[in-house]
Design a protein around this motif. Sequence first.
Motif, PDB file in Angstrom:
ATOM      1  N   ARG A  68       0.824  -1.206   0.000  1.00 38.89           N
ATOM      2  CA  ARG A  68       0.000   0.000   0.000  1.00 38.89           C
ATOM      3  C   ARG A  68       0.861   1.260   0.000  1.00 38.89           C
ATOM      4  O   ARG A  68       0.613   2.205  -0.742  1.00 38.89           O
ATOM      5  N   ALA A  69       1.895   1.264   0.836  1.00 34.93           N
ATOM      6  CA  ALA A  69       2.730   2.455   1.010  1.00 34.93           C
ATOM      7  C   ALA A  69       3.937   2.489   0.075  1.00 34.93           C
ATOM      8  O   ALA A  69       4.711   3.438   0.120  1.00 34.93           O
ATOM      9  N   ALA A  70       4.090   1.454  -0.743  1.00 35.24           N
ATOM     10  CA  ALA A  70       5.257   1.341  -1.624  1.00 35.24           C
ATOM     11  C   ALA A  70       6.557   1.435  -0.826  1.00 35.24           C
ATOM     12  O   ALA A  70       7.515   2.081  -1.245  1.00 35.24           O
ATOM     13  N   ALA A  71       6.569   0.805   0.340  1.00 26.93           N
ATOM     14  CA  ALA A  71       7.779   0.735   1.172  1.00 26.93           C
ATOM     15  C   ALA A  71       8.534  -0.526   0.776  1.00 26.93           C
ATOM     16  O   ALA A  71       7.942  -1.596   0.645  1.00 26.93           O
ATOM     17  N   HIS A  72       9.832  -0.404   0.585  1.00 28.50           N
ATOM     18  CA  HIS A  72      10.606  -1.519   0.053  1.00 28.50           C
ATOM     19  C   HIS A  72      11.649  -2.064   1.009  1.00 28.50           C
ATOM     20  O   HIS A  72      12.552  -2.780   0.600  1.00 28.50           O
ATOM     21  N   VAL A  73      11.498  -1.721   2.304  1.00 31.04           N
ATOM     22  CA  VAL A  73      12.452  -2.211   3.306  1.00 31.04           C
ATOM     23  C   VAL A  73      11.702  -2.608   4.569  1.00 31.04           C
ATOM     24  O   VAL A  73      10.826  -1.889   5.036  1.00 31.04           O
ATOM     25  N   VAL A  74      12.078  -3.782   5.100  1.00 28.56           N
ATOM     26  CA  VAL A  74      11.597  -4.263   6.401  1.00 28.56           C
ATOM     27  C   VAL A  74      12.833  -4.508   7.261  1.00 28.56           C
ATOM     28  O   VAL A  74      13.797  -5.128   6.803  1.00 28.56           O
ATOM     29  N   ILE A  75      12.779  -4.033   8.489  1.00 30.48           N
ATOM     30  CA  ILE A  75      13.883  -4.231   9.430  1.00 30.48           C
ATOM     31  C   ILE A  75      13.364  -5.088  10.575  1.00 30.48           C
ATOM     32  O   ILE A  75      12.299  -4.814  11.142  1.00 30.48           O
ATOM     33  N   THR A  76      14.108  -6.128  10.901  1.00 27.18           N
ATOM     34  CA  THR A  76      13.682  -7.067  11.929  1.00 27.18           C
ATOM     35  C   THR A  76      14.896  -7.560  12.714  1.00 27.18           C
ATOM     36  O   THR A  76      15.998  -7.642  12.163  1.00 27.18           O
ATOM     37  N   PRO A  77      14.710  -7.871  13.993  1.00 24.41           N
ATOM     38  CA  PRO A  77      15.824  -8.483  14.723  1.00 24.41           C
ATOM     39  C   PRO A  77      16.185  -9.836  14.101  1.00 24.41           C
ATOM     40  O   PRO A  77      15.321 -10.549  13.577  1.00 24.41           O
ATOM     41  N   ARG A  78      17.443 -10.174  14.167  1.00 29.82           N
ATOM     42  CA  ARG A  78      17.926 -11.448  13.622  1.00 29.82           C
ATOM     43  C   ARG A  78      17.151 -12.619  14.243  1.00 29.82           C
ATOM     44  O   ARG A  78      16.945 -12.666  15.442  1.00 29.82           O
ATOM     45  N   GLY A  79      16.672 -13.510  13.388  1.00 33.54           N
ATOM     46  CA  GLY A  79      15.979 -14.709  13.852  1.00 33.54           C
ATOM     47  C   GLY A  79      14.472 -14.559  13.995  1.00 33.54           C
ATOM     48  O   GLY A  79      13.783 -15.529  14.266  1.00 33.54           O
ATOM     49  N   HIS A  80      13.938 -13.365  13.805  1.00 30.36           N
ATOM     50  CA  HIS A  80      12.506 -13.170  14.029  1.00 30.36           C
ATOM     51  C   HIS A  80      11.648 -13.622  12.853  1.00 30.36           C
ATOM     52  O   HIS A  80      10.430 -13.650  12.952  1.00 30.36           O
ATOM     53  N   MET A  81      12.269 -14.017  11.754  1.00 36.61           N
ATOM     54  CA  MET A  81      11.524 -14.628  10.648  1.00 36.61           C
ATOM     55  C   MET A  81      11.871 -16.106  10.534  1.00 36.61           C
ATOM     56  O   MET A  81      11.641 -16.725   9.507  1.00 36.61           O
ATOM     57  N   SER A  82      12.413 -16.657  11.593  1.00 35.22           N
ATOM     58  CA  SER A  82      12.775 -18.069  11.639  1.00 35.22           C
ATOM     59  C   SER A  82      11.940 -18.771  12.703  1.00 35.22           C
ATOM     60  O   SER A  82      11.190 -18.133  13.426  1.00 35.22           O
TER      61      SER A  82
END
Length: 106
Positions: A68-82
């Motif tokens: 929606r916002a045309a944002a192209h970066v996501v920042i996450t702590p290491r391991g939080h998508m695991s």
Amino acid sequence: MTTAPLPLAYGYVRDDLLDDRESDSSDDRLRDTARSLGYELGTVFHEPSPRSATLPPAFVELVQECRRAAAHVVITPRGHMSQMAVCRMVLLEILDVRAATAVYEV
């Protein structure tokens, strides 16, 4: 003299992976990281403990908002998508294909 606004980034945090001390500072840490990378951090999407093999709800909201916002970066702590029922590579692929979004794990 006006300065141009910084491009928008979003955050993603799994609350079940934070202890009490980290939960208070996680958003600030992501905000500081975004600034150091040249982005303005918008919403930080907080995910409760994922329980099923479906896409986590906050992750789905994150993808929709990035589009929606045309944002192209996501920042996450290491391991939080695991360590979820849905594998990390699938989550990264969804962000890339659906929202043309890169992920910075810090």
